[in-house]
Design a protein around this motif. Structure first.
Motif, PDB file in Angstrom:
ATOM      1  N   ASN A  69       0.667  -4.522   8.010  1.00 44.41           N
ATOM      2  CA  ASN A  69       1.035  -3.961   9.312  1.00 44.41           C
ATOM      3  C   ASN A  69      -0.093  -3.075   9.843  1.00 44.41           C
ATOM      4  O   ASN A  69      -0.016  -1.846   9.820  1.00 44.41           O
ATOM      5  CB  ASN A  69       2.341  -3.164   9.174  1.00 44.41           C
ATOM      6  CG  ASN A  69       2.859  -2.683  10.512  1.00 44.41           C
ATOM      7  OD1 ASN A  69       2.525  -3.245  11.556  1.00 44.41           O
ATOM      8  ND2 ASN A  69       3.667  -1.632  10.486  1.00 44.41           N
ATOM      9  N   ASP A 114      -1.945   3.247   4.964  1.00 39.54           N
ATOM     10  CA  ASP A 114      -0.514   3.263   5.290  1.00 39.54           C
ATOM     11  C   ASP A 114       0.087   1.864   5.161  1.00 39.54           C
ATOM     12  O   ASP A 114       1.208   1.700   4.652  1.00 39.54           O
ATOM     13  CB  ASP A 114      -0.308   3.792   6.711  1.00 39.54           C
ATOM     14  CG  ASP A 114      -0.651   5.272   6.833  1.00 39.54           C
ATOM     15  OD1 ASP A 114      -0.724   5.951   5.789  1.00 39.54           O
ATOM     16  OD2 ASP A 114      -0.867   5.741   7.976  1.00 39.54           O
ATOM     17  N   ARG A 117       0.614   0.935   1.472  1.00 41.14           N
ATOM     18  CA  ARG A 117       1.782   1.607   0.899  1.00 41.14           C
ATOM     19  C   ARG A 117       3.065   0.919   1.357  1.00 41.14           C
ATOM     20  O   ARG A 117       3.999   0.727   0.564  1.00 41.14           O
ATOM     21  CB  ARG A 117       1.792   3.079   1.301  1.00 41.14           C
ATOM     22  CG  ARG A 117       0.737   3.925   0.604  1.00 41.14           C
ATOM     23  CD  ARG A 117       0.944   5.405   0.887  1.00 41.14           C
ATOM     24  NE  ARG A 117      -0.021   6.237   0.181  1.00 41.14           N
ATOM     25  CZ  ARG A 117      -1.189   6.604   0.695  1.00 41.14           C
ATOM     26  NH1 ARG A 117      -1.533   6.228   1.931  1.00 41.14           N
ATOM     27  NH2 ARG A 117      -2.022   7.345  -0.009  1.00 41.14           N
ATOM     28  N   GLN A 118       3.143   0.567   2.632  1.00 42.74           N
ATOM     29  CA  GLN A 118       4.320  -0.120   3.139  1.00 42.74           C
ATOM     30  C   GLN A 118       4.520  -1.471   2.467  1.00 42.74           C
ATOM     31  O   GLN A 118       5.653  -1.948   2.326  1.00 42.74           O
ATOM     32  CB  GLN A 118       4.210  -0.313   4.655  1.00 42.74           C
ATOM     33  CG  GLN A 118       4.239   0.975   5.458  1.00 42.74           C
ATOM     34  CD  GLN A 118       3.978   0.736   6.935  1.00 42.74           C
ATOM     35  OE1 GLN A 118       3.960  -0.404   7.405  1.00 42.74           O
ATOM     36  NE2 GLN A 118       3.759   1.810   7.680  1.00 42.74           N
ATOM     37  N   ASP A 119       3.448  -2.093   2.022  1.00 44.39           N
ATOM     38  CA  ASP A 119       3.524  -3.418   1.395  1.00 44.39           C
ATOM     39  C   ASP A 119       3.734  -3.327  -0.112  1.00 44.39           C
ATOM     40  O   ASP A 119       3.713  -4.350  -0.796  1.00 44.39           O
ATOM     41  CB  ASP A 119       2.245  -4.205   1.700  1.00 44.39           C
ATOM     42  CG  ASP A 119       2.415  -5.691   1.478  1.00 44.39           C
ATOM     43  OD1 ASP A 119       3.459  -6.246   1.881  1.00 44.39           O
ATOM     44  OD2 ASP A 119       1.516  -6.318   0.870  1.00 44.39           O
TER      45      ASP A 119
END
Length: 231
Positions: A69, A114, A117-119
């Motif tokens: 993202n 970021d 981390r989201q993945d």
């Protein structure tokens, strides 16, 4: 009675002609049905084969990186490279991606961290990250059986070669060239954890374990004093 050599009347020849016409019609129908079946089998087999070959040739790690993202400005241009074997035959697979970002390295590094981390990627604090001192932001990550190195820095700003000549920095007017050099460069390197030497035990330099002098001087007599054996 008909005389020998006389042609049969039309009413006797008509049933035979109609039977032959029906036989030819059935043959044509069977031929068309066979062609349709053959075409269907080819299409039904070719489509899965095409996607199967495409899946094997396309590394799923790159598909995962595509789904990060990050905004469009952070992935203006992407170049992928892969080497090694997916099944770790001789060499394990190494995936490398180079991305051109339109914004500064600090902002670009933040959005990529970021997104990782989201993945599900976790920061990996390990020695030799990086292998040597580098400019910019260099971080390491781990997820499942993979390790990832993320390096974000300023672009090199070297113009492309002209007419086959090697690329060299412009010798004239460097301030003007520097003002046109914007954005940042992102390098992503993904390896199998089992092939990453940093996941293995690292040699220690603790003097209590290695001793003050790891290479002691050998005496003149390498065997020392021999203890006489009883006679």
């Amino acid at each position: 009675m008909r005389a020998a050599g006389q042609d049969p009347p039309d009413d006797d020849a008509a049933p035979g002609a109609r039977s032959e016409a029906r036989r030819q019609t059935r043959e044509r129908r069977r031929l068309r049905a066979a062609v349709l079946v053959l075409v269907s089998v080819v299409l039904l087999g070719a489509v899965p084969l095409f996607f199967g070959i495409r899946t094997l040739s396309r590394d799923p790690v790159f598909d995962n990186l595509d789904q990060l993202n990050v905004p469009g400005w952070a992935a203006a241009k992407t170049v992928d490279d892969v080497s090694g074997s997916r099944w770790c035959l001789l060499d394990c697979r190494l995936r490398e991606r180079t991305v051109t970002s339109e914004k500064a390295p600090k902002e670009t590094a933040q959005v990529y961290e970021d997104a990782l981390r989201q993945d599900g990627w976790q920061p990996w604090k390990v020695s030799r990250c990086p292998e040597q001192q580098t400019k910019g932001s260099y971080t390491c990550w781990r997820r499942d059986e993979l390790t990832l190195d993320l390096w974000v820095r300023e672009p090199t700003c070297v113009p492309p070669p002209v007419d086959g000549e090697p690329a060299v920095p412009p010798a004239e007017d460097p301030p003007a060239a520097a003002t046109e050099c914007t954005g940042s460069l992102v390098s992503v390197k993904v390896r199998n954890a089992i092939d990453d030497e940093r996941t293995r035990p690292q040699p220690t330099t603790d003097p209590s374990l290695t001793g003050e002098d790891p290479f002691p001087t050998v005496s003149a007599d390498p065997l020392g004093e021999l203890t006489p054996s009883p006679s």
